[in-house]
Design a protein around this motif. Structure first.
Motif, PDB file in Angstrom:
ATOM      1  N   VAL A 283      -4.449   2.838  -2.837  1.00  0.00           N
ATOM      2  CA  VAL A 283      -5.743   1.800  -2.550  1.00  0.00           C
ATOM      3  C   VAL A 283      -6.434   1.415  -3.803  1.00  0.00           C
ATOM      4  O   VAL A 283      -7.617   1.354  -3.886  1.00  0.00           O
TER       5      VAL A 283
ATOM      6  N   HIS B 110       0.898  -1.321   0.063  1.00  0.00           N
ATOM      7  CA  HIS B 110       0.072   0.000   0.053  1.00  0.00           C
ATOM      8  C   HIS B 110       0.738   1.265  -0.073  1.00  0.00           C
ATOM      9  O   HIS B 110       0.302   2.480  -0.464  1.00  0.00           O
TER      10      HIS B 110
ATOM     11  N   LEU C 156      -5.548  -3.399  -4.169  1.00  0.00           N
ATOM     12  CA  LEU C 156      -5.271  -3.004  -2.957  1.00  0.00           C
ATOM     13  C   LEU C 156      -6.555  -2.016  -2.411  1.00  0.00           C
ATOM     14  O   LEU C 156      -6.349  -1.510  -1.315  1.00  0.00           O
TER      15      LEU C 156
END
Length: 103
Positions: free
Chosen positions: A30, A21, A34
């Motif tokens: 993100v 991340h 992710l």
């Protein structure tokens, strides 16, 4: 998740790998695989609970316990100790993860 739910399971567990991340200092990714918010929404949509394990240190089975490479370069001798650079970075990490975990 549907398969897990069909087996009468009610909880999904996931790690949040800091090294994935935050591959670069100051950027918390993100996107795509992710996307923690999307993952947790899928869990909720299935009527399940989630256990989120954000770390910062995950486990010894992962390289550097999933601590990001930039951190290991900045603190070559002070990881998992009281090194001020390490403490500052670790203190900032939960602030990046926790807002993503509340639905």
């Amino acid at each position: 998740m549907r398969r897990a739910r069909s087996m009468c399971l009610n909880t999904i567990e996931t790690y949040v790998a800091w090294n994935k991340h935050a591959p670069v200092r100051g950027r918390f990714d993100v996107s795509g695989r992710l996307d923690l918010v999307r993952f947790l929404q899928c869990v909720a949509d299935e009527g399940m609970y989630a256990i989120v394990r954000p770390g910062p240190f995950m486990c010894a089975a992962w390289h550097d316990g999933v601590l990001p490479g930039w951190l290991t370069k900045e603190c070559p001798l002070g990881l998992r100790r009281s090194d001020p650079l390490y403490i500052v970075a670790v203190a900032q990490y939960p602030g990046q993860v926790l807002p993503l975990t509340t639905l």
